[in-house]
Write a protein that holds these residues in place. Sequence first.
Motif, PDB file in Angstrom:
ATOM      1  N   LYS A 124       8.052  34.702  -7.261  1.00 36.81           N
ATOM      2  CA  LYS A 124       8.842  33.697  -6.552  1.00 36.81           C
ATOM      3  C   LYS A 124       9.060  32.500  -7.462  1.00 36.81           C
ATOM      4  CE  LYS A 124       7.197  34.856  -1.965  1.00 36.81           C
ATOM      5  NZ  LYS A 124       6.509  34.400  -0.784  1.00 36.81           N
ATOM      6  N   ARG A 125      10.206  31.883  -7.328  1.00 34.75           N
ATOM      7  CA  ARG A 125      10.484  30.673  -8.101  1.00 34.75           C
ATOM      8  C   ARG A 125       9.628  29.536  -7.552  1.00 34.75           C
ATOM      9  NH1 ARG A 125      16.411  29.424  -9.964  1.00 34.75           N
ATOM     10  NH2 ARG A 125      15.151  28.159 -11.317  1.00 34.75           N
ATOM     11  N   THR A 126       9.065  28.769  -8.444  1.00 33.72           N
ATOM     12  CA  THR A 126       8.199  27.675  -8.012  1.00 33.72           C
ATOM     13  C   THR A 126       8.824  26.323  -8.310  1.00 33.72           C
ATOM     14  OG1 THR A 126       7.031  27.721 -10.102  1.00 33.72           O
ATOM     15  CG2 THR A 126       6.100  29.024  -8.303  1.00 33.72           C
ATOM     16  N   LEU A 127      10.112  26.286  -8.599  1.00 32.20           N
ATOM     17  CA  LEU A 127      10.787  25.034  -8.901  1.00 32.20           C
ATOM     18  C   LEU A 127      10.800  24.145  -7.668  1.00 32.20           C
ATOM     19  CD1 LEU A 127      12.442  23.434 -10.976  1.00 32.20           C
ATOM     20  CD2 LEU A 127      14.473  24.556 -10.060  1.00 32.20           C
ATOM     21  N   TYR A 128      10.303  22.974  -7.831  1.00 36.12           N
ATOM     22  CA  TYR A 128      10.265  22.017  -6.746  1.00 36.12           C
ATOM     23  C   TYR A 128      11.622  21.366  -6.651  1.00 36.12           C
ATOM     24  CZ  TYR A 128       7.378  19.273  -3.617  1.00 36.12           C
ATOM     25  OH  TYR A 128       6.806  18.706  -2.518  1.00 36.12           O
ATOM     26  N   ARG A 129      12.176  21.206  -5.504  1.00 32.72           N
ATOM     27  CA  ARG A 129      13.573  20.849  -5.376  1.00 32.72           C
ATOM     28  C   ARG A 129      13.847  19.448  -4.835  1.00 32.72           C
ATOM     29  NH1 ARG A 129      16.873  25.811  -5.676  1.00 32.72           N
ATOM     30  NH2 ARG A 129      15.342  27.402  -6.105  1.00 32.72           N
ATOM     31  N   GLY A 130      13.164  18.457  -5.303  1.00 31.27           N
ATOM     32  CA  GLY A 130      13.560  17.087  -5.043  1.00 31.27           C
ATOM     33  C   GLY A 130      13.015  16.410  -3.809  1.00 31.27           C
ATOM     34  N   ASP A 131      11.943  16.869  -3.269  1.00 34.00           N
ATOM     35  CA  ASP A 131      11.314  16.173  -2.156  1.00 34.00           C
ATOM     36  C   ASP A 131      10.856  14.792  -2.642  1.00 34.00           C
ATOM     37  OD1 ASP A 131       8.306  15.947  -0.612  1.00 34.00           O
ATOM     38  OD2 ASP A 131      10.067  16.412   0.603  1.00 34.00           O
ATOM     39  N   PRO A 132      10.898  13.769  -1.788  1.00 34.82           N
ATOM     40  CA  PRO A 132      10.442  12.441  -2.236  1.00 34.82           C
ATOM     41  C   PRO A 132       9.021  12.444  -2.791  1.00 34.82           C
ATOM     42  CG  PRO A 132      11.575  12.249  -0.141  1.00 34.82           C
ATOM     43  CD  PRO A 132      11.456  13.719  -0.437  1.00 34.82           C
ATOM     44  N   GLY A 133       8.168  13.308  -2.283  1.00 40.30           N
ATOM     45  CA  GLY A 133       6.810  13.402  -2.801  1.00 40.30           C
ATOM     46  C   GLY A 133       6.772  13.829  -4.257  1.00 40.30           C
ATOM     47  N   MET A 134       7.722  14.708  -4.647  1.00 38.62           N
ATOM     48  CA  MET A 134       7.785  15.135  -6.040  1.00 38.62           C
ATOM     49  C   MET A 134       8.163  13.960  -6.942  1.00 38.62           C
ATOM     50  SD  MET A 134      10.436  17.402  -8.234  1.00 38.62           S
ATOM     51  CE  MET A 134      11.568  16.085  -7.991  1.00 38.62           C
ATOM     52  N   TRP A 135       9.147  13.160  -6.497  1.00 41.61           N
ATOM     53  CA  TRP A 135       9.573  12.012  -7.300  1.00 41.61           C
ATOM     54  C   TRP A 135       8.456  10.987  -7.384  1.00 41.61           C
ATOM     55  CZ3 TRP A 135      13.180  13.057 -10.397  1.00 41.61           C
ATOM     56  CH2 TRP A 135      14.175  13.957 -10.051  1.00 41.61           C
ATOM     57  N   SER A 136       7.718  10.822  -6.304  1.00 42.46           N
ATOM     58  CA  SER A 136       6.576   9.917  -6.320  1.00 42.46           C
ATOM     59  C   SER A 136       5.539  10.394  -7.328  1.00 42.46           C
ATOM     60  CB  SER A 136       5.970   9.844  -4.920  1.00 42.46           C
ATOM     61  OG  SER A 136       4.750   9.165  -4.932  1.00 42.46           O
ATOM     62  N   TRP A 137       5.263  11.693  -7.328  1.00 40.68           N
ATOM     63  CA  TRP A 137       4.305  12.283  -8.262  1.00 40.68           C
ATOM     64  C   TRP A 137       4.764  12.063  -9.698  1.00 40.68           C
ATOM     65  CZ3 TRP A 137       4.781  16.143 -11.921  1.00 40.68           C
ATOM     66  CH2 TRP A 137       3.589  16.689 -12.410  1.00 40.68           C
ATOM     67  N   ALA A 138       6.042  12.348  -9.973  1.00 43.16           N
ATOM     68  CA  ALA A 138       6.572  12.208 -11.330  1.00 43.16           C
ATOM     69  C   ALA A 138       6.558  10.739 -11.771  1.00 43.16           C
ATOM     70  CB  ALA A 138       7.985  12.777 -11.407  1.00 43.16           C
ATOM     71  N   LEU A 139       7.014   9.837 -10.900  1.00 41.81           N
ATOM     72  CA  LEU A 139       7.028   8.415 -11.254  1.00 41.81           C
ATOM     73  C   LEU A 139       5.621   7.873 -11.467  1.00 41.81           C
ATOM     74  CD1 LEU A 139       9.841   6.807  -9.072  1.00 41.81           C
ATOM     75  CD2 LEU A 139       9.689   6.883 -11.564  1.00 41.81           C
ATOM     76  N   HIS A 140       4.666   8.377 -10.704  1.00 41.95           N
ATOM     77  CA  HIS A 140       3.283   7.919 -10.878  1.00 41.95           C
ATOM     78  C   HIS A 140       2.790   8.266 -12.283  1.00 41.95           C
ATOM     79  CE1 HIS A 140      -0.329   6.282  -9.071  1.00 41.95           C
ATOM     80  NE2 HIS A 140      -1.025   7.222  -9.689  1.00 41.95           N
ATOM     81  N   ARG A 141       3.099   9.460 -12.743  1.00 38.83           N
ATOM     82  CA  ARG A 141       2.684   9.861 -14.091  1.00 38.83           C
ATOM     83  C   ARG A 141       3.440   9.101 -15.171  1.00 38.83           C
ATOM     84  NH1 ARG A 141       0.609  12.091 -10.127  1.00 38.83           N
ATOM     85  NH2 ARG A 141      -1.057  13.565 -10.456  1.00 38.83           N
ATOM     86  N   ILE A 142       4.753   8.934 -14.986  1.00 43.84           N
ATOM     87  CA  ILE A 142       5.565   8.206 -15.973  1.00 43.84           C
ATOM     88  C   ILE A 142       5.107   6.758 -16.085  1.00 43.84           C
ATOM     89  CG2 ILE A 142       7.891   7.310 -16.433  1.00 43.84           C
ATOM     90  CD1 ILE A 142       8.924   9.998 -15.189  1.00 43.84           C
ATOM     91  N   THR A 143       4.882   6.112 -14.946  1.00 42.65           N
ATOM     92  CA  THR A 143       4.431   4.719 -15.000  1.00 42.65           C
ATOM     93  C   THR A 143       3.031   4.618 -15.585  1.00 42.65           C
ATOM     94  OG1 THR A 143       3.686   4.817 -12.685  1.00 42.65           O
ATOM     95  CG2 THR A 143       5.901   3.941 -13.097  1.00 42.65           C
ATOM     96  N   GLY A 144       2.182   5.590 -15.313  1.00 39.32           N
ATOM     97  CA  GLY A 144       0.835   5.588 -15.899  1.00 39.32           C
ATOM     98  C   GLY A 144       0.878   5.683 -17.412  1.00 39.32           C
ATOM     99  N   VAL A 145       1.731   6.560 -17.935  1.00 39.82           N
ATOM    100  CA  VAL A 145       1.865   6.699 -19.392  1.00 39.82           C
ATOM    101  C   VAL A 145       2.446   5.417 -19.986  1.00 39.82           C
ATOM    102  CG1 VAL A 145       3.113   7.943 -21.205  1.00 39.82           C
ATOM    103  CG2 VAL A 145       1.980   9.204 -19.362  1.00 39.82           C
ATOM    104  N   THR A 146       3.417   4.829 -19.306  1.00 39.70           N
ATOM    105  CA  THR A 146       4.015   3.581 -19.783  1.00 39.70           C
ATOM    106  C   THR A 146       2.978   2.468 -19.851  1.00 39.70           C
ATOM    107  OG1 THR A 146       6.134   4.232 -18.822  1.00 39.70           O
ATOM    108  CG2 THR A 146       5.843   1.897 -19.344  1.00 39.70           C
ATOM    109  N   ILE A 147       2.163   2.339 -18.826  1.00 37.09           N
ATOM    110  CA  ILE A 147       1.118   1.307 -18.796  1.00 37.09           C
ATOM    111  C   ILE A 147       0.087   1.578 -19.895  1.00 37.09           C
ATOM    112  CG2 ILE A 147      -0.770   0.343 -17.413  1.00 37.09           C
ATOM    113  CD1 ILE A 147       1.062   1.000 -14.938  1.00 37.09           C
ATOM    114  N   PHE A 148      -0.273   2.844 -20.083  1.00 37.39           N
ATOM    115  CA  PHE A 148      -1.207   3.190 -21.148  1.00 37.39           C
ATOM    116  C   PHE A 148      -0.643   2.784 -22.508  1.00 37.39           C
ATOM    117  CE2 PHE A 148      -2.590   6.083 -24.491  1.00 37.39           C
ATOM    118  CZ  PHE A 148      -3.953   5.860 -24.462  1.00 37.39           C
ATOM    119  N   PHE A 149       0.631   3.084 -22.757  1.00 35.00           N
ATOM    120  CA  PHE A 149       1.265   2.727 -24.025  1.00 35.00           C
ATOM    121  C   PHE A 149       1.247   1.209 -24.222  1.00 35.00           C
ATOM    122  CE2 PHE A 149       5.087   1.497 -26.421  1.00 35.00           C
ATOM    123  CZ  PHE A 149       4.771   2.068 -27.635  1.00 35.00           C
ATOM    124  N   PHE A 150       1.576   0.455 -23.162  1.00 35.03           N
ATOM    125  CA  PHE A 150       1.538  -1.004 -23.263  1.00 35.03           C
ATOM    126  C   PHE A 150       0.131  -1.485 -23.621  1.00 35.03           C
ATOM    127  CE2 PHE A 150       0.100  -4.828 -21.121  1.00 35.03           C
ATOM    128  CZ  PHE A 150       0.801  -5.778 -21.850  1.00 35.03           C
TER     129      PHE A 150
END
Length: 131
Positions: A11-37
């Motif tokens: 079965k395809r496991t591609l997640y298709r844009g639920d707000p929870g997915m964007w929250s998960w992705a943004l949480h990781r992106i912002t965490g990496v950005t803060i770490f870099f800073f």
Amino acid sequence: MTTLEAPAKPKRTLYRGDPGMWSWALHRITGVTIFFFLFVHVLDTALVRVDPDTYDRAIETYKTPLVALMEMGLVVCVLFHAFNGIRVILVDFWSQGPRFQKQMLWIVLALWVLIAGAGIGRQFFYLFTEH
């Protein structure tokens, strides 16, 4: 003669844009950005012990409008990461957390927009009055 059947397609496991997915992705992106800073911040602060003149030049480069815009981005990242982190903690440790996770996400987004807007407004005011 026996015939072998091909295995079933996974079965395809591609997640298709639920707000929870964007929250998960943004949480990781912002965490990496803060770490870099923080990494860059520790390095440039360490310059004061190595060569104070280089440290002074580095601090002068931080007083540019481009860096001010990057600071605004940092404020946005820190606020989202903090508010979403509280939501994640509530989902994990509050017995009713999973039940209310979508509502908490919308509350996080509303708080984030309001407080980030105020913070960025203050930073723009400083940028246009002090530079």
